[in-house]
Design a protein around this motif. Structure first.
Motif, PDB file in Angstrom:
ATOM      1  N   CYS A 235       0.670  -1.318   0.103  1.00 27.52           N
ATOM      2  CA  CYS A 235      -0.004   0.057   0.280  1.00 27.52           C
ATOM      3  C   CYS A 235       0.710   1.438   0.311  1.00 27.52           C
ATOM      4  O   CYS A 235       1.165   1.996  -1.776  1.00 27.52           O
ATOM      5  CB  CYS A 235      -0.630   0.292   0.983  1.00 27.52           C
ATOM      6  SG  CYS A 235      -1.884  -1.269   1.608  1.00 27.52           S
ATOM      7  N   GLY A 236       1.264   1.622   0.997  1.00 22.94           N
ATOM      8  CA  GLY A 236       1.701   2.809   1.364  1.00 22.94           C
ATOM      9  C   GLY A 236       3.271   3.016   0.116  1.00 22.94           C
ATOM     10  O   GLY A 236       4.082   1.894   0.573  1.00 22.94           O
ATOM     11  N   THR A 237       4.026   3.564  -0.037  1.00 22.36           N
ATOM     12  CA  THR A 237       5.147   3.952  -0.772  1.00 22.36           C
ATOM     13  C   THR A 237       5.972   4.793  -0.178  1.00 22.36           C
ATOM     14  O   THR A 237       5.032   6.170  -0.441  1.00 22.36           O
ATOM     15  CB  THR A 237       5.358   4.306  -1.588  1.00 22.36           C
ATOM     16  OG1 THR A 237       6.391   3.541  -2.604  1.00 22.36           O
ATOM     17  CG2 THR A 237       4.509   4.804  -2.666  1.00 22.36           C
ATOM     18  N   ILE A 238       7.701   5.496  -0.378  1.00 19.15           N
ATOM     19  CA  ILE A 238       8.160   6.626  -0.285  1.00 19.15           C
ATOM     20  C   ILE A 238       9.387   6.609  -1.185  1.00 19.15           C
ATOM     21  O   ILE A 238      10.088   5.613  -0.402  1.00 19.15           O
ATOM     22  CB  ILE A 238       8.625   6.616   1.641  1.00 19.15           C
ATOM     23  CG1 ILE A 238       8.635   6.183   2.247  1.00 19.15           C
ATOM     24  CG2 ILE A 238       9.415   7.967   1.618  1.00 19.15           C
ATOM     25  CD1 ILE A 238       8.406   6.510   3.773  1.00 19.15           C
ATOM     26  N   GLN A 239       9.351   7.186  -2.102  1.00 18.07           N
ATOM     27  CA  GLN A 239      10.285   7.452  -3.186  1.00 18.07           C
ATOM     28  C   GLN A 239      10.417   8.341  -3.393  1.00 18.07           C
ATOM     29  O   GLN A 239      10.203   9.974  -3.498  1.00 18.07           O
ATOM     30  CB  GLN A 239       9.395   6.980  -4.493  1.00 18.07           C
ATOM     31  CG  GLN A 239       8.477   6.298  -5.146  1.00 18.07           C
ATOM     32  CD  GLN A 239       7.546   5.906  -5.743  1.00 18.07           C
ATOM     33  OE1 GLN A 239       8.046   6.980  -6.617  1.00 18.07           O
ATOM     34  NE2 GLN A 239       6.978   4.666  -6.199  1.00 18.07           N
ATOM     35  N   LEU A 240      12.056   8.616  -3.600  1.00 15.66           N
ATOM     36  CA  LEU A 240      13.482  10.092  -3.213  1.00 15.66           C
ATOM     37  C   LEU A 240      13.473  10.319  -4.868  1.00 15.66           C
ATOM     38  O   LEU A 240      14.294   9.735  -5.560  1.00 15.66           O
ATOM     39  CB  LEU A 240      14.166   9.944  -2.185  1.00 15.66           C
ATOM     40  CG  LEU A 240      15.433  10.371  -2.279  1.00 15.66           C
ATOM     41  CD1 LEU A 240      14.283  12.050  -1.985  1.00 15.66           C
ATOM     42  CD2 LEU A 240      16.315  10.597  -1.245  1.00 15.66           C
ATOM     43  N   ASP A 241      12.860  11.127  -5.203  1.00 16.90           N
ATOM     44  CA  ASP A 241      13.051  11.335  -6.430  1.00 16.90           C
ATOM     45  C   ASP A 241      14.006  13.603  -6.616  1.00 16.90           C
ATOM     46  O   ASP A 241      14.015  13.471  -6.089  1.00 16.90           O
ATOM     47  CB  ASP A 241      12.229  12.371  -6.623  1.00 16.90           C
ATOM     48  CG  ASP A 241      12.105  12.867  -9.157  1.00 16.90           C
ATOM     49  OD1 ASP A 241      12.741  11.877  -8.864  1.00 16.90           O
ATOM     50  OD2 ASP A 241      11.096  12.573  -9.080  1.00 16.90           O
TER      51      ASP A 241
END
Length: 643
Positions: free
Chosen positions: A478-484
């Motif tokens: 479900c949850g996600t954290i993406q560093l861009d």
């Protein structure tokens, strides 16, 4: 002699030419019995693998991911062998192990029906009893092509043709059956004792709807019959909880042929969805997020700038407006970048936390659609955090804590996975190294255990994924954290730093629910449709016994409404027992039965969905406890069962 370093760090000396299985047997007879495959210097190998030099060795059992994969991969080979024995014209496509099971895609004239699964299972049992050894052999690509062509395995020929000309192709043989396969496998068919073929489905060859539709058989397998039985019981429980079935019964949403993959939310479903969004807004307001909304349709230039037009177009719906190419957004991120650019930004503005409950559309193959879990239109609870490089670690930690709080509200446990740079990525090695180390550093600072998924990140940055575990043991991403660091560069985002010069911000993309629709589907199955009172579409069902009790029922309803509680009155001319059974089937948290005694004493007879009769209560006393339950977002009733 060679030195083998075992998992516990101990070193074992063995003869050169010893197999992995021999080492397991030397350690203990039980380990040899439970061993499935080995891991040599980090690479999974068969137990028959010969050790000729010093190495690190780990013996893997079914409980290990690679062990379960090999066990079920062998199961798919046994099923394929059984199919070839029963249906001579069958051509095999692919048959991998998957989470909790395996499948094989088959091309043949005979249309399989559920009864055929029993015949295939019976033949599989014969193959298991035959104790056929699985033996690996290799051929140069040209010989491999000829070998498969002679067997008329057209799909295998196509797969081999896709490999480089200098490839050495591996095969596995068990009795008369040979399959193109990279491995790994158990040593003999006799080890696959507990298995079950589950269902049939259609699948396009290579997942392309332009290709032929093949027949797919799904199955599962375990080392012990007791494990299989427990899993099958879980599947039965999952069927009862199927959100598609409950969604229809509880009148939450509809899946209509006029819009495959585009769910229709009904009034009761909208109550639950809006309560989730209300909670989301409350959490994010406390965490200093602002909310925005971006357009659903944006032009091709934007998607070219973001990279989606080149990296993601097959999943996008495109159209023309005034002879110009546009696309319906598959994600909210590019619009979020444009929001940032609407004003000049300073380092003093950071961290800048911007949330969006955005509607997105993605093209999914019809065969992949599944209720609310896999749809073509859904709502993402996105947020973008713009920040300085030195704020990365703290902001990631804040997001992890926020997501942790959200999942605890619903009673979910979870595990975390860190996915790193994929092959088709954008950006430099230095940018990816900084991004990956920042995510990893935040997880380690929080002392969170995580699994590393190498090469599974987004094309613009690495990510942390949260996998929920539900009440019957299934997991959901479900949850996600993406560093861009890519989109800020591509969109030329900037801020004025302390030095008065322009700099580029760092961006975190993150979701907590992921897809609101999918999260709702998960909740329906987690609670088996029995939503806690704060989420329930109808919190209180009023059940007057006769028409003369309606006036007091309406008086109670007015109090409930004034307090912001959701209710329905069942005023039908039915017996009270029938009304109670109906309310129970609707899974309403509370039922208030109103008869002569209640109307006279101005009380209500309270019945809890979860614990039964609560006895007679004054209306205000009932409301006080229910309002507390709702305010606290309690997952359980706060009432006590009547003695």
């Amino acid at each position: 002699m060679i030195k083998i370093t075992l998992k516990d760090g101990s070193i074992k000396e063995v003869e050169r030419g010893t197999t992995v299985y021999d080492v397991a047997k030397q350690i203990s007879g039980r380990l040899a019995k439970e061993a499935v495959v080995g891991e040599v210097n980090g690479n999974t190998v068969d137990l028959s693998y010969v050790l000729n030099e010093d190495c690190a060795l780990n013996i893997l059992k079914f409980e290990d991911e690679a062990g379960a994969h090999a066990f079920r991969h062998t199961s798919s080979h046994i099923m394929a062998q059984a199919i070839k024995r029963l249906y001579k014209d069958a051509k095999l496509a692919i048959g991998p192990a998957i989470d909790n099971g395996f499948y094989y895609d088959i091309d043949m004239d005979h249309k399989l029906v559920p009864e055929d699964l029993e015949k295939i299972e019976a033949e599989m049992k014969k193959i298991v009893k035959e104790d056929l050894k699985l033996e690996r052999f290799e051929l140069p690509r040209a010989e491999a092509l000829k070998f498969m062509a002679e067997k008329h395995e057209d799909y295998k020929v196509e797969l081999i043709n896709d490999l480089p000309e200098d490839s050495i192709i591996s095969f596995y043989q068990q009795g008369e059956f040979v399959d193109l396969c990279a491995g790994c496998h158990v040593m003999s068919t006799k080890e696959i004792k507990a298995f079950k073929l589950l269902n049939l489905a259609g699948a396009y060859w290579r997942g392309d709807e332009k290709n032929k539709m093949l027949q797919r058989i799904y199955g599962t397998s375990f080392p012990k019959a007791s494990q299989l039985e427990a899993y099958l019981n879980m599947l039965e429980e999952a069927k009862k909880r199927d959100h598609r079935k409950l969604g229809k019964e509880l009148k939450l949403f509809a899946l209509l042929e006029e819009g495959p993959g585009f769910p229709f939310f009904l009034p009761k479903g909208m109550v639950v969805k809006n309560k989730l969004l209300e909670y989301w807004r409350e959490v994010h307001e406390k965490a200093d997020y602002v909310e925005v909304e971006t357009p659903i349709i944006l032009n091709r230039k934007l998607w070219e700038t973001s990279g989606h037009w080149f990296h993601y177009q097959e999943n996008m719906y495109t159209l023309k407006i005034d002879d110009e190419d546009y696309a319906i957004k598959p994600m909210n991120c590019p619009g979020g970048m444009l929001v940032y650019k609407t004003d000049l930004r300073s380092y003093k503005d950071f961290p800048m936390r911007v949330g969006e409950i955005g509607r997105v559309h993605r093209h999914e193959l019809s065969g992949a659609l599944h209720g609310l879990m896999r749809v073509r239109a859904f709502t993402q609870d996105d947020a973008h955090i713009f920040m300085l490089p030195e704020q990365i670690k703290d902001e990631i930690m804040n997001v992890v804590k926020l997501i942790d709080g959200v999942y605890k509200t619903f009673g979910f446990s979870y595990h975390v996975e860190l996915s790193t740079r994929p092959e088709n990525s954008m950006g430099t090695d230095e940018e990816w190294a900084l991004a990956e180390s920042s995510l990893q550093g935040a997880l380690e600072a929080l002392e969170l255990d995580y699994k590393l998924n190498e090469g599974d990140g987004a094309f613009y940055g690495p990510k942390i994924d949260f996998h929920l575990r539900d009440s019957i043991g299934r997991t959901w991403q479900c949850g996600t954290i993406q560093l861009d660091m890519q989109l800020p560069q591509r969109f030329e985002l900037s801020y004025i730093g302390k030095d008065g010069e322009k700099h580029q911000p760092i961006v975190i993309h993150r979701v907590a629910f992921g897809s609101i629709e999918r999260f709702l589907g998960i909740l329906i199955e987690e609670f088996a449709g029995k939503f806690p009172a704060w989420l329930a579409p109808v919190q209180v069902k009023l059940l007057p016994i006769a028409d003369r009790h309606l006036p007091f029922a309406e008086e109670v309803a007015a109090k409930l409404q004034a307090a912001g509680l959701r209710y329905e009155i069942d005023s039908r001319a039915e017996k009270i027992g029938y009304k109670i059974r109906e309310a129970q089937l609707e899974k309403n948290p509370y039922m208030l039965v109103i008869g002569d005694k209640e109307a006279e004493s101005k009380t209500v007879s309270v019945r809890s969905r979860d614990i039964g009769e609560l006895g007679s209560l004054e209306v205000d006393a009932f409301m006080e406890v229910l309002l507390k339950e709702v305010k606290e977002r309690s997952l359980k009733t706060l009432f006590e069962k009547a003695e």
